[in-house]
Design a protein around this motif. Sequence first.
Motif, PDB file in Angstrom:
ATOM      1  N   UNK B  76      22.087  32.345  69.657  1.00 52.27           N
ATOM      2  CA  UNK B  76      21.595  33.575  70.299  1.00 52.27           C
ATOM      3  C   UNK B  76      22.722  34.482  70.797  1.00 52.27           C
ATOM      4  N   UNK B  79      27.166  36.032  66.455  1.00 51.27           N
ATOM      5  CA  UNK B  79      26.558  36.255  65.138  1.00 51.27           C
ATOM      6  C   UNK B  79      27.665  36.200  64.082  1.00 51.27           C
ATOM      7  N   UNK B 102      27.399  50.809  53.666  1.00 51.47           N
ATOM      8  CA  UNK B 102      26.694  49.512  53.787  1.00 51.47           C
ATOM      9  C   UNK B 102      25.315  49.688  53.167  1.00 51.47           C
ATOM     10  N   UNK B 104      21.747  49.727  53.663  1.00 50.26           N
ATOM     11  CA  UNK B 104      20.849  49.829  54.803  1.00 50.26           C
ATOM     12  C   UNK B 104      19.492  49.195  54.585  1.00 50.26           C
ATOM     13  N   UNK B 105      19.018  49.196  53.357  1.00 49.83           N
ATOM     14  CA  UNK B 105      17.674  48.668  53.118  1.00 49.83           C
ATOM     15  C   UNK B 105      17.711  47.389  52.291  1.00 49.83           C
ATOM     16  N   UNK B 106      18.869  46.715  52.266  1.00 48.81           N
ATOM     17  CA  UNK B 106      18.951  45.454  51.527  1.00 48.81           C
ATOM     18  C   UNK B 106      18.246  44.363  52.325  1.00 48.81           C
ATOM     19  N   UNK B 108      17.934  40.733  53.729  1.00 54.54           N
ATOM     20  CA  UNK B 108      18.901  39.725  54.171  1.00 54.54           C
ATOM     21  C   UNK B 108      20.127  40.329  54.855  1.00 54.54           C
ATOM     22  N   UNK B 109      20.171  41.664  55.037  1.00 52.46           N
ATOM     23  CA  UNK B 109      21.167  42.235  55.946  1.00 52.46           C
ATOM     24  C   UNK B 109      20.359  42.722  57.140  1.00 52.46           C
ATOM     25  N   UNK B 110      20.361  41.925  58.190  1.00 53.91           N
ATOM     26  CA  UNK B 110      19.434  42.153  59.293  1.00 53.91           C
ATOM     27  C   UNK B 110      19.935  43.228  60.239  1.00 53.91           C
ATOM     28  N   UNK B 111      19.038  43.690  61.100  1.00 56.57           N
ATOM     29  CA  UNK B 111      19.394  44.645  62.145  1.00 56.57           C
ATOM     30  C   UNK B 111      20.506  44.077  63.020  1.00 56.57           C
ATOM     31  N   UNK B 112      20.390  42.784  63.341  1.00 58.19           N
ATOM     32  CA  UNK B 112      21.402  42.166  64.191  1.00 58.19           C
ATOM     33  C   UNK B 112      22.760  42.122  63.482  1.00 58.19           C
ATOM     34  N   UNK B 113      22.735  41.847  62.181  1.00 61.50           N
ATOM     35  CA  UNK B 113      23.972  41.865  61.407  1.00 61.50           C
ATOM     36  C   UNK B 113      24.601  43.247  61.422  1.00 61.50           C
ATOM     37  N   UNK B 114      23.785  44.268  61.212  1.00 63.02           N
ATOM     38  CA  UNK B 114      24.281  45.641  61.242  1.00 63.02           C
ATOM     39  C   UNK B 114      24.891  45.981  62.605  1.00 63.02           C
ATOM     40  N   UNK B 115      24.170  45.619  63.682  1.00 62.75           N
ATOM     41  CA  UNK B 115      24.654  45.957  65.025  1.00 62.75           C
ATOM     42  C   UNK B 115      25.972  45.237  65.335  1.00 62.75           C
ATOM     43  N   UNK B 128      25.047  54.466  55.408  1.00 59.50           N
ATOM     44  CA  UNK B 128      24.114  53.824  54.474  1.00 59.50           C
ATOM     45  C   UNK B 128      24.456  54.275  53.048  1.00 59.50           C
TER      46      UNK B 128
END
Lengths: 247, 247
Positions: B76, B79, B102, B104-106, B108-115, B128
Amino acid sequence: MADRSYSALVVTDPANLYYLTGYNAWSFYMPQCLVLPAEADPVLFARAMDAAGAGHTSWLPAEQVEGYPEELVHRPDVHPFDWIARRIRERELVAAGDRVGFEGDAHFFSARGYLALRAGLPDVDLEDSRELVNWVRVVKAAYELEQMRIAGAIAQLSMETALEAIAPGQRQCDVVAQISAAQARGTAEHGGDYPAVVPMLPTGEGAGTPHLTWTDQRFESGAATTIELAGVHRRYHSPLARTIMLG
Amino acid sequence: MADRSYSALVVTDPANLYYLTGYNAWSFYMPQCLVLPAEADPVLFARAMDAAGAGHTSWLPAEQVEGYPEELVHRPDVHPFDWIARRIRERELVAAGDRVGFEGDAHFFSARGYLALRAGLPDVDLEDSRELVNWVRVVKAAYELEQMRIAGAIAQLSMETALEAIAPGQRQCDVVAQISAAQARGTAEHGGDYPAVVPMLPTGEGAGTPHLTWTDQRFESGAATTIELAGVHRRYHSPLARTIMLG
């Protein structure tokens, strides 16, 4: 949700949607979510062609399912979560200043989806729920344990099929064909469902590596082989792994 | 990349990773990416247990594959993309002020990964890429057309199997068992691979709804049924759909 002071949760993980609403379809490759307010009825948002059929698997009444227009699909300039955020606002599912949980590491909730939700609800405090629904799901009801026991019986049948099929000289893909058939067939009483992961059987040099799938090469005598598979019934999984030496 | 003035691309779509590097494993449920600088060698970042085996399928030399530690998995507070961002910096794959694309809509690339990537590269202009690699993939090489033709032969065999198996009184799951086996078995010369989507065969009332999978109910006489499936060879797909009336 009360412990975290969430006014609402935005649920995107397909397994969590199934758990909360019964919605079960291969539509998760497109943006979709359940908005679950603490004090009001939940609403499922999905692509229009999927929303029309949500009633076939979900218990949600029609007025709690909304479909976004097809013209939002795969567009560079607009995103379904722009539309969803607007409808969340119009239906008053969240209010300014609310603390709202989202699933930050859920597959199929993309960065672009998050950014659209973030931009569409600027006065809401969006917070990663850290798999809140998944933690709730850890405690199984009697019904769920029964589905998992059925899934376990299917896993056992599938592993027995694998152990009978695998042998030096057999093509890997032919062994997988028999495993996949056993997984779908299930038992005489209960059919199998699709697994979240395909059968894996890394062999020889690849056996030291997890997560390799298969090729059309033949199994070789003396090769260590790991078999990983799951039995599945109504989306409940029972996984099983075995390691064998061939020949 | 030059047209968009990108100094680098962060590629997360598993199909794009396969296209660019040959990396082919069921590891995409964990954070992973290829960082592709315009002017330097690309680097694949994956979970340590997967990175160790990337050489089995990818052409990347060992020094262009990095594995992040297991203690970053499903935590938690940290990451994997925190770690990946730090390594991108340390390896000087991007520099301050760079414009980096990057996906953006792939999946398995999560919001948390992006952040995490966003926070770890604060002086980089993350944009994107709008499926840039997918658009490149639209133009097929001769090798790719050949894989698709093989996939097409597998799709045809699988559809013939489906049409022979389906009949009133048969369980849906038993028909899917035969389709799945045909998809994995492939032809005598070329094995099948796993499809990106499971066989779908909505029937009767459900036939008006796309994306429903199957149950262990029996097919009924007079029911319209749609069969959607794909033949797959080395990750190349040829999809096929047919609608039939039963009985």
